[in-house]
Write a protein that holds these residues in place. Structure first.
Motif, PDB file in Angstrom:
ATOM      1  N   MET A  14      13.847  17.453 141.970  1.00 19.26           N
ATOM      2  CA  MET A  14      14.491  16.217 142.430  1.00 19.26           C
ATOM      3  C   MET A  14      14.200  15.949 143.906  1.00 19.26           C
ATOM      4  SD  MET A  14      16.324  13.614 141.521  1.00 19.26           S
ATOM      5  CE  MET A  14      17.157  14.103 140.042  1.00 19.26           C
ATOM      6  N   GLU A  15      14.301  16.996 144.756  1.00 20.84           N
ATOM      7  CA  GLU A  15      14.090  16.778 146.197  1.00 20.84           C
ATOM      8  C   GLU A  15      12.651  16.365 146.502  1.00 20.84           C
ATOM      9  OE1 GLU A  15      14.052  21.185 145.249  1.00 20.84           O
ATOM     10  OE2 GLU A  15      15.462  19.570 144.903  1.00 20.84           O
ATOM     11  N   VAL A  16      11.680  16.863 145.730  1.00 19.01           N
ATOM     12  CA  VAL A  16      10.285  16.459 145.942  1.00 19.01           C
ATOM     13  C   VAL A  16      10.105  15.004 145.521  1.00 19.01           C
ATOM     14  CG1 VAL A  16       7.885  16.850 145.216  1.00 19.01           C
ATOM     15  CG2 VAL A  16       9.388  18.800 145.721  1.00 19.01           C
ATOM     16  N   ASP A  17      10.710  14.626 144.402  1.00 13.10           N
ATOM     17  CA  ASP A  17      10.606  13.235 143.951  1.00 13.10           C
ATOM     18  C   ASP A  17      11.267  12.289 144.945  1.00 13.10           C
ATOM     19  OD1 ASP A  17       9.812  11.321 141.819  1.00 13.10           O
ATOM     20  OD2 ASP A  17      11.978  10.943 141.820  1.00 13.10           O
ATOM     21  N   GLU A  18      12.377  12.717 145.538  1.00 14.28           N
ATOM     22  CA  GLU A  18      13.040  11.881 146.544  1.00 14.28           C
ATOM     23  C   GLU A  18      12.160  11.698 147.773  1.00 14.28           C
ATOM     24  OE1 GLU A  18      16.715  13.944 147.095  1.00 14.28           O
ATOM     25  OE2 GLU A  18      17.574  13.169 145.231  1.00 14.28           O
ATOM     26  N   LEU A  20       8.911  11.873 147.811  1.00 22.74           N
ATOM     27  CA  LEU A  20       7.813  11.022 147.360  1.00 22.74           C
ATOM     28  C   LEU A  20       8.256   9.560 147.327  1.00 22.74           C
ATOM     29  CD1 LEU A  20       4.884  11.157 146.300  1.00 22.74           C
ATOM     30  CD2 LEU A  20       5.822  11.549 144.030  1.00 22.74           C
ATOM     31  N   SER A  21       9.454   9.310 146.843  1.00 27.31           N
ATOM     32  CA  SER A  21       9.995   7.939 146.799  1.00 27.31           C
ATOM     33  C   SER A  21      10.127   7.357 148.202  1.00 27.31           C
ATOM     34  CB  SER A  21      11.354   7.925 146.098  1.00 27.31           C
ATOM     35  OG  SER A  21      11.207   8.268 144.749  1.00 27.31           O
ATOM     36  N   ARG A  22      10.645   8.170 149.143  1.00 27.02           N
ATOM     37  CA  ARG A  22      10.785   7.692 150.530  1.00 27.02           C
ATOM     38  C   ARG A  22       9.425   7.367 151.141  1.00 27.02           C
ATOM     39  NH1 ARG A  22      14.728  11.796 150.758  1.00 27.02           N
ATOM     40  NH2 ARG A  22      13.318  13.189 151.872  1.00 27.02           N
ATOM     41  N   LYS A  31       4.121   5.805 144.135  1.00 26.51           N
ATOM     42  CA  LYS A  31       4.224   7.261 144.034  1.00 26.51           C
ATOM     43  C   LYS A  31       2.988   7.814 143.327  1.00 26.51           C
ATOM     44  CE  LYS A  31       8.375   7.764 142.183  1.00 26.51           C
ATOM     45  NZ  LYS A  31       9.699   8.327 141.823  1.00 26.51           N
ATOM     46  N   SER A  32       2.474   7.086 142.359  1.00 26.05           N
ATOM     47  CA  SER A  32       1.269   7.527 141.639  1.00 26.05           C
ATOM     48  C   SER A  32       0.085   7.660 142.587  1.00 26.05           C
ATOM     49  CB  SER A  32       0.906   6.545 140.519  1.00 26.05           C
ATOM     50  OG  SER A  32       1.878   6.582 139.512  1.00 26.05           O
ATOM     51  N   TYR A  33      -0.016   6.752 143.545  1.00 24.63           N
ATOM     52  CA  TYR A  33      -1.096   6.831 144.529  1.00 24.63           C
ATOM     53  C   TYR A  33      -1.032   8.168 145.259  1.00 24.63           C
ATOM     54  CZ  TYR A  33      -3.603   6.226 148.900  1.00 24.63           C
ATOM     55  OH  TYR A  33      -4.437   6.425 149.972  1.00 24.63           O
ATOM     56  N   TYR A  34       0.162   8.533 145.741  1.00 24.03           N
ATOM     57  CA  TYR A  34       0.292   9.772 146.500  1.00 24.03           C
ATOM     58  C   TYR A  34       0.092  11.003 145.622  1.00 24.03           C
ATOM     59  CZ  TYR A  34       1.497   7.094 150.556  1.00 24.03           C
ATOM     60  OH  TYR A  34       1.429   6.228 151.607  1.00 24.03           O
TER      61      TYR A  34
END
Length: 91
Positions: A14-18, A20-22, A31-34
């Motif tokens: 979850m923290e990695v996805d957050e 990535l979202s930021r 997010k797919s680009y990164y």
């Protein structure tokens, strides 16, 4: 998605996805680009690292020829003192 791309899915903490979202929100990129950037850059490092491990294992198994450092230095005209004086060498 172009014809040459393959869809994949993965689970992220979850923290990695957050994070990535930021990043995506701050830069206006998806997010797919990164994720593509990370995988593309990271796979080079992984291939290199695993290649080193494979070569080391081959050397240990006596399946790869090696040469003494002193022989190579002699061929290149480098003395031990010159090698020791090179920047980045441990004292």
């Amino acid at each position: 998605m172009s014809v040459s791309e393959v869809p994949r899915s993965l689970r992220l903490p979850m923290e990695v996805d957050e994070r990535l979202s930021r990043l995506a929100a701050a830069t206006g990129r998806s997010k797919s680009y990164y994720l593509r950037e990370l995988v593309t850059a990271g796979i080079d490092d992984l291939e290199y690292a695993y290649g080193l491990v494979a070569r080391a294992e081959a050397i240990r198994a006596d399946q790869r020829e090696t040469r003494p450092l002193d022989d190579l230095m002699s061929e290149m005209g480098i003395t031990r003192e010159e090698l020791d004086a090179m920047p980045g060498q441990p004292a």
